[in-house]
Write an enzyme that holds these catalytic residues in place. Structure first.
Site, PDB file in Angstrom:
ATOM      1  N   GLY A   1      58.225  40.053  82.055  1.00  0.00           N
ATOM      2  CA  GLY A   1      59.021  40.417  83.221  1.00  0.00           C
ATOM      3  C   GLY A   1      58.183  41.054  84.312  1.00  0.00           C
ATOM      4  O   GLY A   1      57.037  40.661  84.561  1.00  0.00           O
ATOM      5  N   SER A   2      58.724  42.082  84.929  1.00  0.00           N
ATOM      6  CA  SER A   2      58.093  42.649  86.119  1.00  0.00           C
ATOM      7  C   SER A   2      56.798  43.402  85.854  1.00  0.00           C
ATOM      8  O   SER A   2      56.068  43.708  86.800  1.00  0.00           O
ATOM      9  CB  SER A   2      59.083  43.572  86.835  1.00  0.00           C
ATOM     10  OG  SER A   2      60.173  42.815  87.346  1.00  0.00           O
ATOM     11  N   THR A   3      56.478  43.712  84.592  1.00  0.00           N
ATOM     12  CA  THR A   3      55.175  44.315  84.342  1.00  0.00           C
ATOM     13  C   THR A   3      54.055  43.333  84.692  1.00  0.00           C
ATOM     14  O   THR A   3      52.944  43.737  85.025  1.00  0.00           O
ATOM     15  CB  THR A   3      55.017  44.759  82.874  1.00  0.00           C
ATOM     16  OG1 THR A   3      55.233  43.641  82.008  1.00  0.00           O
ATOM     17  CG2 THR A   3      56.002  45.864  82.540  1.00  0.00           C
TER      18      THR A   3
ATOM     19  N   LYS B   1      53.909  41.661  87.278  1.00  0.00           N
ATOM     20  CA  LYS B   1      53.685  41.693  88.724  1.00  0.00           C
ATOM     21  C   LYS B   1      52.382  42.382  89.097  1.00  0.00           C
ATOM     22  O   LYS B   1      51.830  42.114  90.171  1.00  0.00           O
ATOM     23  CB  LYS B   1      54.863  42.366  89.427  1.00  0.00           C
ATOM     24  CG  LYS B   1      56.136  41.517  89.400  1.00  0.00           C
ATOM     25  CD  LYS B   1      57.348  42.264  89.931  1.00  0.00           C
ATOM     26  CE  LYS B   1      58.619  41.409  89.827  1.00  0.00           C
ATOM     27  NZ  LYS B   1      59.826  42.144  90.213  1.00  0.00           N
TER      28      LYS B   1
END
Length: 499
Positions: A229-231, A233
Site C-alpha cells: 500500500g502507501s508505504t 510511496k
C-alpha cells in the site's frame, strides 16, 4: 600347487579384495551420506542425546540443552518460547540429523546446526581437545543480533493489536549494519512442545500446528508478502527524486481524483478518500503527509514501470538476500506493466507485494544515506566456553539512492510524522521519519492490511522499523489504518532501542 587349491586361493583373494573395497567404499565414500541418512537411528540417537550449544540474545540463552533423566540425556528448552519461536525454531528427534530435510522450513536451530552440534570446522580444535581429554564434546553457541528490549516491545505491541489469533509481523533493523534488532511474527507457538522426548506428543502437536488455519509456523517477517500500500510511496518518491523529475521542494500533481491511462469509468479511477490533496499542483510534502493516491499514481505513470521496478529492485525487490532463516519469499515488483499498472504500482497495489523485512530494508536504506545493507540475524559464533570464534561483518547489498535523495526523503518523512498521517509514531524531543500504509487485500470479505514504516532519530538513525498487520480480529474494518494501528507499535520499538 594343484589346480583346485589354486582356484580356491584365487577365489578367496578376490573375496578378500572385494571385502576391502566395500569397507573402504562404505567407510570413506559413503560415510557422510550414511551418517546423515534419516534411517540411521544410531546416528540420530547420538545427535539427539548430545549437549547442543545455546542460542543467545545478549548473554541470555533463549534455547539451551539441560540434563535429562531419560535415554536421550539432554532436553532442549526454550525460555521465552512465544517471543523467539519464529527465530529459534525447535530441535527434536525428527530434525536431529543434519541435512535430513533440506527443503523444510529452517530456523536458527537448523541453519546453524553444525555450530550448535559442535561439528562445524571452526570448532575442530575444541573437538580435538575433548577427544584427547576424553570429555564428551559440546556444541558451540550462536549469538543473535536481537535487541531484547526491542523484541519485547514489538511482541507486546503487536499482540495488543491483533490478539493471540491475529496475524502480523514487526521487523526492526540497524540501518548502518543490517543487524536484525527485532523480528516478531504472530500467531506464535511453543517450541518446547515440539522438542519433547515423547514422540507421540510431538507428532500430535506438529499436526495441530500444521492444520491450524492461522498458520503459526509461518514466519510472516520473511515468508508472507502482501501489497504494501502507501508505504511503497516512499519508493515511488525515491524514484522520482533520483530520476530528476522533482525535488522535495517542488510542486507535484495533486487533485481529488485521477483517471489512469488506458482505463475508463470507476475501474481505473484513483481517489484520495477525502484527504487534502489540492486541485492541480501541491507541495511534495503535502502529498506525502496526506498520502495522496492521485499524486503517486501520476508519478508512477510519469516514471514508467521500468524505472519504478529498477528502483524497487535496488531496495531488494525481486531477489533473496537473507540466509539466517529459510526459506525467504521474494518481494515482488511486476515486470512488463503497462501505464495503468505502473500507476497502480506507484501506490503499492496491482502486483506489488512485500515482506515486512523488505519494507524495513527500504526504511533502513533511506536512513543510511541510500545504502541498503544485507540483513543478518546471527551476530557471532562462539566456542562452548563462550569465546568468540567468528563474527558477521556488515555487507552492502546495494546503493539504492544517492545520499542527496535519501536526505530529501528523510525530510519528507519527518514532515509526515510531524504534520501528517504518521503522527502516532512521534516521539517527543526526537525527530522521527515515517510513512503509513493501508493496502486493499483484493480478496472479497478480507479486510485491508495495515502497514507502517519508520526510522529514528531521523538525524542519526539507530533503528528502522516495519509493522505489518494482516489480520486483527478485534478491530472494525473502518478502523484499520497503518498510522492508527502500526504507529504506536513502531514508536515503542524505536523508543526501546534509542532510550
Amino acid at each position: 600347487m594343484n589346480k583346485p587349491i589354486r582356484t580356491l586361493s584365487v577365489f578367496c583373494l578376490v573375496l578378500f579384495l572385494a571385502l576391502m573395497l566395500n569397507a573402504t567404499y562404505l567407510q570413506y565414500w559413503r560415510a557422510d551420506s550414511l551418517d546423515h541418512d534419516s534411517r540411521n537411528k544410531r546416528a540420530v540417537d547420538a545427535a539427539f542425546s548430545q549437549e547442543r550449544g545455546a542460542i543467545l540474545v545478549g548473554r541470555t540463552p533463549v534455547a539451551q540443552s539441560v540434563p535429562s533423566k531419560d535415554r536421550y540425556e539432554f532436553q532442549r528448552t526454550y525460555s521465552r518460547p512465544y517471543l523467539y519461536a519464529p527465530l529459534t525454531g525447535w530441535f527434536n528427534y525428527y530434525n536431529a540429523q543434519s541435512g535430513s530435510c533440506t527443503s523444510c522450513q529452517q530456523m536458527v536451530e537448523q541453519t546453524e546446526n553444525d555450530v550448535l552440534a559442535g561439528t562445524d570446522d571452526r570448532l575442530f580444535v575444541n573437538r580435538l581437545v575433548d577427544l584427547l581429554s576424553n570429555k564428551q564434546s559440546k556444541g558451540g553457541n550462536v549469538q543473535l543480533t536481537i535487541n531484547a528490549a526491542a523484541q519485547r516491545a514489538a511482541y507486546e505491541g503487536l499482540l495488543k493489536v491483533v490478539g493471540p489469533t491475529g496475524q502480523g509481523s514487526v521487523v526492526a533493523l540497524q540501518p548502518r549494519t543490517g543487524k536484525v534488532l527485532a523480528m516478531v511474527s504472530l500467531p506464535s507457538y511453543d517450541p518446547n512442545l515440539l522438542a519433547d522426548h515423547d514422540l507421540e506428543k510431538v507428532n500430535a502437536t506438529a499436526k495441530k500446528l500444521q492444520d491450524d488455519p492461522d498458520q503459526p509456523l509461518v514466519n510472516r517477517a520473511i515468508q508472507t508478502r502482501l501489497p504494501p500500500g502507501s508505504t511503497f510511496k516512499i519508493v515511488t518518491a525515491a524514484a522520482a527524486i533520483e530520476d530528476g523529475l522533482y525535488t522535495k521542494d517542488d510542486l507535484v500533481p495533486g487533485g481529488a481524483t485521477y483517471q489512469l491511462p488506458l482505463t475508463s469509468g470507476s475501474t481505473g479511477l484513483i481517489d484520495n478518500e477525502g484527504r487534502d490533496c489540492g486541485t492541480t499542483r501541491i507541495p511534495f510534502a503535502q502529498a506525502l503527509e496526506n498520502s495522496c493516491n492521485t499524486t503517486f499514481a501520476r508519478l508512477g505513470v510519469e516514471l514508467g514501470a521500468d524505472k519504478l521496478r529498477q528502483q524497487a529492485e535496488k531496495f531488494g525487490f525481486n531477489r533473496t538476500y537473507f540466509s539466517d532463516l529459510l526459506p525467504q519469499v521474494e518481494s515482488n515488483f511486476p515486470k512488463d506493466a503497462d501505464k495503468a499498472q505502473a500507476g497502480q504500482s506507484g501506490i503499492g497495489q496491482y502486483e506489488v507485494a512485500a515482506t515486512p523485512l523488505q519494507m524495513a530494508m527500504v526504511a533502513a536504506g533511506i536512513a543510511n544515506d541510500g545504502k541498503v545493507m544485507k540483513p543478518y540475524l546471527v551476530d557471532s559464533v562462539q566456542s562452548p566456553e563462550f569465546e568468540q570464534i567468528e563474527s558477521t561483518e556488515p555487507e552492502l547489498l546495494d546503493q539504492a539512492i544517492s545520499s542527496s535523495t535519501a536526505s530529501q526523503l528523510t525530510d519528507l518523512m519527518v514532515s509526515t510524522v510531524d504534520d501528517g498521517t504518521a503522527n502516532p509514531a512521534a516521539i517527543p524531543g526526537i525527530p522521527v521519519a515515517g510513512k503509513t500504509g493501508t493496502a486493499q487485500s483484493g480478496i472479497p470479505d478480507v479486510p485491508p492490511y495495515a502497514w507502517f514504516v519508520s526510522f529514528a532519530p531521523a538525524d542519526d538513525p539507530q533503528v528502522a522499523v516495519a509493522v505489518m498487520i494482516q489480520k486483527a480480529p478485534g478491530v472494525e474494518r473502518g478502523e484499520i489504518a497503518g498510522g492508527l494501528l502500526g504507529g504506536p507499535i513502531a514508536k515503542a520499538v524505536m523508543e526501546a532501542v534509542i532510550r
